[in-house]
Write a protein that holds these residues in place. Structure first.
Motif, PDB file in Angstrom:
ATOM      1  N   GLN A  71      31.992  26.744  42.872  1.00 19.22           N
ATOM      2  CA  GLN A  71      32.246  27.581  41.509  1.00 19.22           C
ATOM      3  C   GLN A  71      32.248  28.882  41.758  1.00 19.22           C
ATOM      4  N   ALA A  72      31.189  29.471  42.395  1.00 20.42           N
ATOM      5  CA  ALA A  72      31.020  31.042  42.276  1.00 20.42           C
ATOM      6  C   ALA A  72      32.294  31.825  42.548  1.00 20.42           C
ATOM      7  N   ALA A  73      32.607  32.983  41.683  1.00 19.09           N
ATOM      8  CA  ALA A  73      33.802  33.607  41.635  1.00 19.09           C
ATOM      9  C   ALA A  73      33.602  34.666  40.831  1.00 19.09           C
ATOM     10  N   VAL A  74      34.113  36.075  40.954  1.00 15.56           N
ATOM     11  CA  VAL A  74      34.345  36.954  40.207  1.00 15.56           C
ATOM     12  C   VAL A  74      35.759  36.563  39.324  1.00 15.56           C
ATOM     13  N   VAL A  75      35.709  36.542  38.087  1.00 15.92           N
ATOM     14  CA  VAL A  75      36.913  36.270  37.368  1.00 15.92           C
ATOM     15  C   VAL A  75      37.288  37.188  36.502  1.00 15.92           C
ATOM     16  N   GLY A  76      38.312  36.644  35.424  1.00 10.07           N
ATOM     17  CA  GLY A  76      38.784  37.939  34.806  1.00 10.07           C
ATOM     18  C   GLY A  76      40.311  38.101  35.269  1.00 10.07           C
ATOM     19  N   ALA A  77      41.137  38.870  34.016  1.00  6.54           N
ATOM     20  CA  ALA A  77      42.654  39.140  34.421  1.00  6.54           C
ATOM     21  C   ALA A  77      42.867  39.722  35.735  1.00  6.54           C
ATOM     22  N   GLY A  78      41.855  40.757  36.119  1.00  9.09           N
ATOM     23  CA  GLY A  78      42.193  41.397  37.395  1.00  9.09           C
ATOM     24  C   GLY A  78      43.569  42.318  37.392  1.00  9.09           C
ATOM     25  N   VAL A  79      43.741  42.967  36.178  1.00  5.45           N
ATOM     26  CA  VAL A  79      45.084  43.311  36.320  1.00  5.45           C
ATOM     27  C   VAL A  79      44.875  44.751  36.845  1.00  5.45           C
ATOM     28  N   ALA A  80      43.861  45.585  36.978  1.00  7.96           N
ATOM     29  CA  ALA A  80      43.832  46.971  37.531  1.00  7.96           C
ATOM     30  C   ALA A  80      43.711  46.932  39.006  1.00  7.96           C
ATOM     31  N   VAL A  81      44.497  47.650  39.588  1.00  5.76           N
ATOM     32  CA  VAL A  81      44.370  47.894  41.072  1.00  5.76           C
ATOM     33  C   VAL A  81      43.216  48.499  41.701  1.00  5.76           C
ATOM     34  N   GLY A  82      42.304  48.702  40.774  1.00  4.78           N
ATOM     35  CA  GLY A  82      40.870  49.095  41.423  1.00  4.78           C
ATOM     36  C   GLY A  82      39.964  47.773  41.555  1.00  4.78           C
ATOM     37  N   ASP A  83      40.460  46.806  41.150  1.00  2.00           N
ATOM     38  CA  ASP A  83      39.832  45.516  41.223  1.00  2.00           C
ATOM     39  C   ASP A  83      39.769  44.994  42.326  1.00  2.00           C
ATOM     40  N   LEU A  84      40.854  45.299  43.079  1.00  2.54           N
ATOM     41  CA  LEU A  84      41.406  44.315  44.298  1.00  2.54           C
ATOM     42  C   LEU A  84      40.066  44.205  45.302  1.00  2.54           C
ATOM     43  N   PRO A  85      39.394  45.300  45.672  1.00  4.46           N
ATOM     44  CA  PRO A  85      38.222  44.977  46.549  1.00  4.46           C
ATOM     45  C   PRO A  85      37.060  43.961  46.141  1.00  4.46           C
ATOM     46  N   ASP A  86      36.906  44.045  44.770  1.00  7.38           N
ATOM     47  CA  ASP A  86      35.938  43.233  44.280  1.00  7.38           C
ATOM     48  C   ASP A  86      36.318  41.559  44.460  1.00  7.38           C
ATOM     49  N   ARG A 172      50.050  36.952  40.140  1.00  6.32           N
ATOM     50  CA  ARG A 172      50.449  37.981  39.355  1.00  6.32           C
ATOM     51  C   ARG A 172      49.479  38.829  39.216  1.00  6.32           C
ATOM     52  N   SER A 173      48.262  38.733  39.606  1.00  2.00           N
ATOM     53  CA  SER A 173      47.051  39.450  39.340  1.00  2.00           C
ATOM     54  C   SER A 173      45.980  39.488  40.420  1.00  2.00           C
ATOM     55  N   SER A 174      45.126  40.452  40.362  1.00  2.00           N
ATOM     56  CA  SER A 174      44.131  40.559  41.657  1.00  2.00           C
ATOM     57  C   SER A 174      43.204  39.214  41.522  1.00  2.00           C
ATOM     58  N   TYR A 175      42.906  38.777  40.533  1.00  3.15           N
ATOM     59  CA  TYR A 175      42.159  37.360  40.367  1.00  3.15           C
ATOM     60  C   TYR A 175      43.031  36.257  41.053  1.00  3.15           C
ATOM     61  N   ALA A 176      44.379  36.098  40.519  1.00  3.41           N
ATOM     62  CA  ALA A 176      45.184  35.093  40.746  1.00  3.41           C
ATOM     63  C   ALA A 176      45.474  35.277  42.449  1.00  3.41           C
ATOM     64  N   ALA A 177      45.512  36.282  43.121  1.00  2.00           N
ATOM     65  CA  ALA A 177      45.800  36.467  44.216  1.00  2.00           C
ATOM     66  C   ALA A 177      44.680  36.051  45.197  1.00  2.00           C
ATOM     67  N   SER A 178      43.591  36.175  44.742  1.00  6.07           N
ATOM     68  CA  SER A 178      42.010  35.713  45.209  1.00  6.07           C
ATOM     69  C   SER A 178      42.042  34.304  45.059  1.00  6.07           C
ATOM     70  N   LYS A 179      42.519  33.687  44.021  1.00  2.68           N
ATOM     71  CA  LYS A 179      42.480  32.226  43.988  1.00  2.68           C
ATOM     72  C   LYS A 179      43.361  31.744  45.009  1.00  2.68           C
ATOM     73  N   VAL A 180      44.411  32.182  45.065  1.00  2.00           N
ATOM     74  CA  VAL A 180      45.396  31.526  46.242  1.00  2.00           C
ATOM     75  C   VAL A 180      44.765  31.645  47.599  1.00  2.00           C
ATOM     76  N   ALA A 181      44.256  32.657  47.750  1.00  2.00           N
ATOM     77  CA  ALA A 181      43.534  32.912  49.097  1.00  2.00           C
ATOM     78  C   ALA A 181      42.746  32.010  49.364  1.00  2.00           C
ATOM     79  N   GLN A 182      41.900  31.776  48.346  1.00  2.00           N
ATOM     80  CA  GLN A 182      40.606  30.737  48.559  1.00  2.00           C
ATOM     81  C   GLN A 182      41.104  29.305  49.007  1.00  2.00           C
ATOM     82  N   GLU A 183      42.381  28.962  48.190  1.00  2.00           N
ATOM     83  CA  GLU A 183      42.931  27.828  48.389  1.00  2.00           C
ATOM     84  C   GLU A 183      43.486  27.689  50.066  1.00  2.00           C
ATOM     85  N   HIS A 184      44.182  28.701  50.320  1.00  2.00           N
ATOM     86  CA  HIS A 184      44.682  28.752  51.704  1.00  2.00           C
ATOM     87  C   HIS A 184      43.540  28.852  52.968  1.00  2.00           C
ATOM     88  N   TYR A 185      42.471  29.615  52.299  1.00  2.00           N
ATOM     89  CA  TYR A 185      41.245  29.346  53.437  1.00  2.00           C
ATOM     90  C   TYR A 185      40.808  27.900  53.596  1.00  2.00           C
TER      91      TYR A 185
END
Length: 347
Positions: A71-86, A172-185
């Motif tokens: 369940q662990a994850a950084v969550v939120g909209a993640g709409v800022a480009v600066g959020d990507l590394p987090d 369509r956001s940094s958070y969303a991209a990270s969740k897709v990546a988690q699924e693919h991994y």
């Protein structure tokens, strides 16, 4: 069953841990206790404080574990480009480290927390041209107060339909991209390691113990905070956005069902399921229900504002989870959101 539960001190993790122990399972609790999620709250007794990216830290924790509930994850909209590394660090790399450690320890069963955000926009259809995949809404249209999606063929307003799990993924956001990546991994790990996984795509989770006024708060908690300050809840766009709100107790029940299912799943399989109430509701209706629950006669303030990266409608199909996991939500939004208005929250 001995279950390692990451994010165990969080809103959803706490509910899952309690549900597991209530049915007699042993829970190994792991949480980094990020300040943005927990503030100054101390880790609950028995919690192992660990950054998911710490490969060496997993070795002893995974001994004797039958399954991992991640369940662990950084969550939120993640709409800022600066959020990507987090997001990429905690969610993507952290999950990859955990999966590698599980393989090393011989743990081959996983339940992964994902999100409806992997879909981007939901499913839409034009009366004349059938199912359509609309592009992201333009800034010009949003500025003009045109919040709906339109048919790319004829320009007509599109109506929403329920999203099934085999829909295309369109983050369509940094958070969303990270969740897709988690699924693919996770899917790659299941195939390469001869393991099995269940991915749960949560829709809008709410309920007792939800954090108050943090990036981890949902819109229902924000509406409640406004009402408690004597302010009308502020609703973005025109309030007509349609979502599915699912109670945290139902989310915990879905995780228990997934852990039972994955225990007997064939090797190499990774299955995804929507976790939702199955009862669509507009955001304006959410504000109305929370206001009714607080007893405050404050109509929502429709602001017309918007956030880039937000989508218009996402409404889930609950059928696959019902048929394959035996999961059906018990708490309706009409009841649950009114009760939520006075439920205890975490600071």
């Amino acid at each position: 069953m001995r279950v390692l539960l990451t994010g165990s001190a969080g809103f959803i993790g706490t509910a899952i841990g309690a549900a597991l122990e209530a049915q007699g399972d042993e829970v190994v609790r792991v949480d980094l206790m990020l300040a943005r999620a927990h503030g100054a709250t101390q880790a609950p007794e028995g919690t192992h404080r660990l950054d998911v990216r710490d490969a060496a830290g997993w070795t002893h924790l995974l001994r004797g574990v039958d399954a991992v509930c991640h369940q662990a994850a950084v969550v939120g909209a993640g709409v800022a480009v600066g959020d990507l590394p987090d997001y990429a660090g905690h969610n993507d790399y952290g999950t990859a480290v955990l999966l590698a450690a599980m393989h090393e320890a011989g743990v081959s069963r996983l339940v992964l927390a994902s999100s409806m955000v992997v879909y981007g926009e939901g499913r839409y259809a034009c009366p004349d041209h059938g199912v359509q995949a609309p592009p992201p809404r333009s800034v010009d249209a949003l500025d003009a107060g045109d919040f709906e999606n339109h048919c790319p063929v004829c320009g007509a307003e599109l109506g929403w339909e329920r999203v099934e799990e085999d829909a295309r993924l369109d983050p369509r956001s940094s958070y969303a991209a990270s969740k897709v990546a988690q699924e693919h991994y996770t899917s790659a790990w299941a195939r390469q390691a001869g393991a099995a996984a269940v991915t749960l795509r949560y829709h809008n989770v709410y309920g007792p113990g939800m954090p108050r006024d943090t990036p981890y708060s949902g819109v229902a908690a924000m509406f409640r905070s406004s009402l408690e300050r004597g302010e009308a809840p502020k609703v973005f766009e025109d309030g007509g956005q349609v979502r599915d709100f699912v109670h945290v107790e139902d989310v915990a029940a879905a995780n228990l069902a997934a852990l039972r299912a994955v225990a007997g799943e064939r090797a190499g399989r990774c299955a995804a399921y929507n976790v939702c109430s199955g009862e669509p509701v507009t955001i304006r209706r959410v504000a109305d229900l929370v206001a009714r629950g607080t007893g405050r006669d404050l109509a929502p303030e429709i602001t017309g504002g918007y956030r880039l990266g937000d989508v218009r409608h996402v409404v889930a199909s609950p059928e696959r989870a019902r048929v394959e996991l035996g999961f059906k939500a018990e708490v309706s939004p009409e009841r649950g959101l009114r009760e939520f208005a006075t439920a205890p929250l975490r600071a």
